[in-house]
Design an enzyme around this catalytic site. Structure first.
Site, PDB file in Angstrom:
ATOM      1  CG  ASP A 157      -0.682  -0.239   2.289  1.00 57.14           C
ATOM      2  OD1 ASP A 157       0.665  -0.505   2.283  1.00 57.14           O
ATOM      3  OD2 ASP A 157      -0.566   0.607   3.983  1.00 57.14           O
TER       4      ASP A 157
ATOM      5  CD  GLU B 205       3.240  -0.897   8.083  1.00 59.78           C
ATOM      6  OE1 GLU B 205       3.782  -0.593   8.483  1.00 59.78           O
ATOM      7  OE2 GLU B 205       3.619  -0.679   6.706  1.00 59.78           O
ATOM      8  CD  GLU B 206       3.045   2.888   5.280  1.00 56.64           C
ATOM      9  OE1 GLU B 206       3.051   3.512   6.451  1.00 56.64           O
ATOM     10  OE2 GLU B 206       3.962   3.275   4.258  1.00 56.64           O
TER      11      GLU B 206
ATOM     12  CG  HIS C 213       5.712   7.823   6.415  1.00 59.40           C
ATOM     13  ND1 HIS C 213       4.622   7.450   7.276  1.00 59.40           N
ATOM     14  CD2 HIS C 213       6.028   6.529   6.416  1.00 59.40           C
ATOM     15  CE1 HIS C 213       4.002   6.295   7.296  1.00 59.40           C
ATOM     16  NE2 HIS C 213       4.848   5.791   6.627  1.00 59.40           N
TER      17      HIS C 213
END
Length: 387
Positions: A80, A138-139, A360
């Site tokens: 993702d 996962e995020e 990020h």
């Protein structure tokens, strides 16, 4: 067999890059990864590999059986993306406004796909079974790992290995740690309900901004005054919103933040103490404060035997100088759930590009050569675990 695997992976590197860049240009947010899941499925189906989609949501699981009996080893990659605008000036920049792979999951996926292809081509001479877990979401908690496990992705698995490409660690380096390596990641939300009014008459109000400011400062004392200094904890305020005109005293304010811990007892302590601080501030200001605490992923706790095994595997590939024991870090990962079910370990593969940015970040990127090292390390671990 390892030499044959490495030769196949070396030859597959260019395809690995092509896949990674395709995924980088076409990112999908957590729980919305339908096209990515289809891409993964089609890759396996075209090779004639057994593959199942819709595992726990958008998860994909492929299995390759060796020609001889043996253990069942799982390898995991997430796929993702994040709600971040890609600001890199590269040909493979994200084509989706406000969405990008800013954490390397595109690289994880490309790595595992090409590794699975190489193992499939050698499967008749291999022992055991190899499970390739492509995990969605996962995020964003509650994440994809838990529902995939509940849907049977670890059925029959004896051990699991996973890696994260790490943009601030030099390429050619493997970092490992037995025991905790990544923290439990929780979030909290606070709503202060005061009593607003005219900025010229603060005595007639209960100022939500002032109350919130007291709360923020008091919360910052929890780690230093409630947590044993031998233990680890982080409390960070990420959001403080009270949007009003310049001459209006805020009627309400919202505060959001995160707590990171390793020890379950410290996790309980932090949740309890935040609530006590909030109750005290509310009482002192004669106002109402609503509080919600959401537990995210547990800490990633590596199994000692599998970690030592992975260390040995990596040293055989790289030598002892570039396989480094790292300190635990406070980021979260739902790989933790797999390790609660079966033995395994999670490690970092250095992927520092020429112009590095942290995970990020809008300009995040990786050194794509790190994918080849990740594939060789995971592949070696899978094959040698059969011995």
């Amino acid at each position: 067999m390892k030499e044959q695997l490495f030769e196949k992976l070396d030859n597959a590197y260019e395809n690995m890059v092509v896949i990674r860049r395709h995924l980088h240009m076409n990112p999908e947010l957590s729980f919305m990864e339908e096209k990515t899941a289809q891409f993964i499925h089609d890759f396996y189906a075209d090779l004639g590999i057994e593959v199942k989609t819709g595992v726990g949501g958008n998860g994909v699981v492929a299995r390759v059986k060796g020609g001889r009996p043996g253990k069942t080893v799982a390898l995991r990659a997430d796929f993702d993306a994040l709600p971040i605008q890609d600001e890199k000036d590269v040909p493979y920049k994200s084509t989706v406004p406000g969405v990008m792979h800013a954490c390397g999951h595109d690289g994880h996926t490309a790595t595992l796909l090409q590794l699975a292809k190489a193992i499939h081509e050698l499967h008749e001479d291999l022992a055991g079974e190899y499970v390739f877990i492509h995990q969605h979401a996962e995020e964003f908690a509650p994440g994809g790992a838990k529902p995939m496990i509940e849907d049977g992705c670890l059925e029959g698995v004896d051990a699991i290995f996973g890696t994260h490409l790490w943009s601030l660690t030099p390429t050619g380096t493997i970092e490992y740690s037995a025991g905790p390596i990544m923290a439990a990641a929780d979030r909290f939300d606070i709503t202060i309900k005061g009593s607003g009014g005219h900025g010229a008459a603060p005595h007639q109000t209960k100022d939500a901004i002032v109350i919130g400011s007291q709360l923020v400062m008091n919360l910052q004392q929890l780690v230093s005054r409630r947590v044993n200094p031998i233990e680890s904890a982080v409390l960070s305020i990420g959001s403080f919103i009270a949007d009003n005109a310049f001459n209006v005293i805020a009627d309400s304010a919202k505060i959001g933040g995160t707590v990171r811990t390793f020890n379950p007892k410290i996790r309980d302590l932090m949740e309890r103490e935040i609530g006590r601080v909030i109750d005290g501030v509310a009482l002192g200001n004669d106002c109402t404060i609503e509080f919600s605490y959401e537990r995210g992923y547990p800490a990633v706790v590596n199994h000692p035997a599998e970690t030592e095994f992975l260390k040995s595997v990596a040293e055989n590939i790289l030598g002892v100088d570039t396989v480094v024991e790292c300190k635990p870090q406070m980021g979260g990962e739902d790989f933790a759930y797999y390790l609660e079910v079966v033995p395994g370990t999670f490690f970092f593969t250095g992927a520092k590009p020429a112009d590095p940015y942290p995970h990020h970040h809008p300009k995040f990127d990786i050194d794509e050569h790190a994918m080849l090292l990740a594939a060789k390390t995971l592949g070696s671990a899978a094959l040698e675990y059969q011995k």
